[in-house]
Design a protein around this motif. Structure first.
Motif, short mmCIF file in Angstrom:
data_model
loop_
_atom_site.label_atom_id
_atom_site.label_comp_id
_atom_site.label_asym_id
_atom_site.label_seq_id
_atom_site.Cartn_x
_atom_site.Cartn_y
_atom_site.Cartn_z
N LEU A 112 0.64 -0.81 0.09
CA LEU A 112 -0.05 0.00 0.00
C LEU A 112 0.57 1.21 0.10
CD1 LEU A 112 -2.79 1.28 0.25
CD2 LEU A 112 -2.56 0.84 2.17
N HIS A 113 2.02 1.25 0.55
CA HIS A 113 2.93 2.32 0.25
C HIS A 113 3.49 2.78 -0.63
CE1 HIS A 113 2.65 3.25 4.64
NE2 HIS A 113 2.58 1.91 5.34
N LEU A 114 3.88 1.67 -1.18
CA LEU A 114 4.90 1.52 -2.32
C LEU A 114 3.29 1.50 -3.22
CD1 LEU A 114 6.35 1.02 -4.57
CD2 LEU A 114 5.53 -1.60 -5.12
N ILE A 115 2.48 1.64 -3.16
CA ILE A 115 0.89 2.29 -4.23
C ILE A 115 1.63 4.12 -4.03
CG2 ILE A 115 -1.31 2.57 -4.70
CD1 ILE A 115 -1.20 -1.00 -4.29
N GLU A 116 1.15 4.01 -2.61
CA GLU A 116 0.88 5.67 -2.48
C GLU A 116 1.88 6.67 -3.37
OE1 GLU A 116 0.12 5.51 1.74
OE2 GLU A 116 -2.14 5.25 1.76
N ARG A 117 3.38 5.37 -2.65
CA ARG A 117 4.57 7.19 -3.63
C ARG A 117 4.21 6.70 -5.13
NH1 ARG A 117 8.40 10.50 -2.57
NH2 ARG A 117 9.95 9.50 -3.48
N LYS A 118 3.97 5.63 -5.17
CA LYS A 118 3.63 5.35 -6.95
C LYS A 118 3.02 6.90 -7.30
CE LYS A 118 6.26 1.34 -8.23
NZ LYS A 118 6.79 1.66 -8.82
N ILE A 119 1.57 6.24 -6.71
CA ILE A 119 0.26 7.56 -7.09
C ILE A 119 1.30 9.26 -7.11
CG2 ILE A 119 -1.76 8.56 -6.17
CD1 ILE A 119 -2.33 6.13 -5.39
N PHE A 120 1.43 9.51 -5.81
CA PHE A 120 2.12 11.52 -5.54
C PHE A 120 3.48 11.00 -6.52
CE2 PHE A 120 5.77 13.14 -3.79
CZ PHE A 120 5.50 14.48 -3.94
N LEU A 121 4.32 10.60 -6.85
CA LEU A 121 5.20 10.64 -7.94
C LEU A 121 3.60 11.06 -9.37
CD1 LEU A 121 7.83 8.17 -7.71
CD2 LEU A 121 7.68 10.47 -7.18
N GLU A 122 3.61 9.83 -10.03
CA GLU A 122 2.48 10.06 -11.26
C GLU A 122 1.74 11.39 -11.31
OE1 GLU A 122 2.67 8.12 -13.59
OE2 GLU A 122 3.90 7.21 -13.00
N GLN A 123 1.57 11.89 -9.35
CA GLN A 123 0.49 13.19 -9.60
C GLN A 123 1.20 14.43 -9.93
OE1 GLN A 123 -0.58 12.43 -5.50
NE2 GLN A 123 -2.89 12.02 -6.44
N GLN A 124 2.42 14.46 -9.41
CA GLN A 124 3.68 15.35 -9.45
C GLN A 124 3.71 15.65 -11.18
OE1 GLN A 124 4.78 17.07 -6.63
NE2 GLN A 124 3.12 15.34 -6.50
N ILE A 125 4.08 14.69 -12.53
CA ILE A 125 4.17 14.64 -13.35
C ILE A 125 2.15 15.00 -14.24
CG2 ILE A 125 3.90 13.44 -16.07
CD1 ILE A 125 5.70 10.82 -13.80
N VAL A 126 1.50 14.44 -13.82
CA VAL A 126 0.06 15.20 -13.75
C VAL A 126 -0.26 16.68 -13.92
CG1 VAL A 126 -2.21 15.54 -13.60
CG2 VAL A 126 -1.34 13.22 -13.45
#
Length: 233
Positions: free
Chosen positions: A185-199
């Motif tokens: 779950l922490h990994l998924i949240e981290r990946k979401i955060f990084l993708e949000q920066q790209i967005v």
């Protein structure tokens, strides 16, 4: 003085355990080889790096611990420091996924004879998993380590055939949906955060590259949130 490893290196050490002779490619400070030998997790290590400076630091620690007979240092790039069949397992940690892929491709005669690969890519994990699948390696273990906000992915592979049936396995780990790692779950949240920066960085931009990146990241966030909801239910 006993070497104490970071959580990331502790997971890597646990993944290596069981092999008699290994190579630590890009050893940097040399903590991992010293720890593995001191704790009788391996018999002998070849520790290599592309630069003299970190290798000298590793040699200093090895000498202080009086482990020169069990740990040999070599200067060179990737698997070029090894002969085919010289070691059972190789560790490549703390480098980019594209670099790990390129180092494996550069010395196929060495890579093909390895019984185990312990890989910890800092990025481009999906590219590396696709490469393993395409070149005759199967992932036998996936593990995660957390340090602060960052979650590190550790991939253990061996010769064999592997077919990933879920596209998200390339991003989240082979058979992630059955392993249910406590840090997933922490990994998924981290990946979401990084993708949000790209967005955020591409939103409103009209170039074809930016538009494509915005669309891909937005879709990926949706998929990750879907997995996250499944894990929480």
């Amino acid at each position: 003085m006993k070497i104490k490893l970071s959580p990331r290196l502790e997971v890597i050490a646990d993944c290596v355990a069981g092999a008699k002779l290994i190579a630590d490619i890009g050893t940097d400070h040399g903590y991992l080889p010293v720890y593995l030998v001191e704790n009788a997790m391996v018999s002998r290590v070849i520790a290599s790096d592309t630069n003299w400076q970190p290798l000298k630091k590793a040699e200093k620690i090895i000498n202080e611990q009086q482990l020169q007979k069990q740990i040999e240092t070599r200067l060179g790039s990737g698997l070029s420091v090894l002969k085919p069949g010289e070691v059972e397992a190789v560790v490549m940690a703390g480098m980019g996924g594209l670099l790990i892929r390129d180092l494996l491709e550069a010395q196929p005669e060495v890579a093909r004879q390895l019984k185990k690969l312990v890989l910890q890519p800092m990025n481009n994990q999906a590219v590396l998993r696709k490469h393993l699948e395409a070149t005759g390696f199967r992932i036998i273990r996936e593990d995660l380590a957390r340090e602060g906000d960052r979650v590190y992915e550790v991939i253990v592979a061996a010769p064999g055939k592997m077919i990933m049936t879920n596209p998200l396995e390339y991003e989240l780990g082979f058979e992630f949906y059955t392993s249910k790692h406590p840090l997933l779950l922490h990994l998924i949240e981290r990946k979401i955060f990084l993708e949000q920066q790209i967005v955020l960085n591409t939103e409103g931009k009209t170039t074809a590259v930016a538009t494509k990146q915005w669309q891909e990241s937005s879709l990926f966030i949706e998929k990750l949130n879907e997995v996250k909801r499944c894990l929480l239910n």
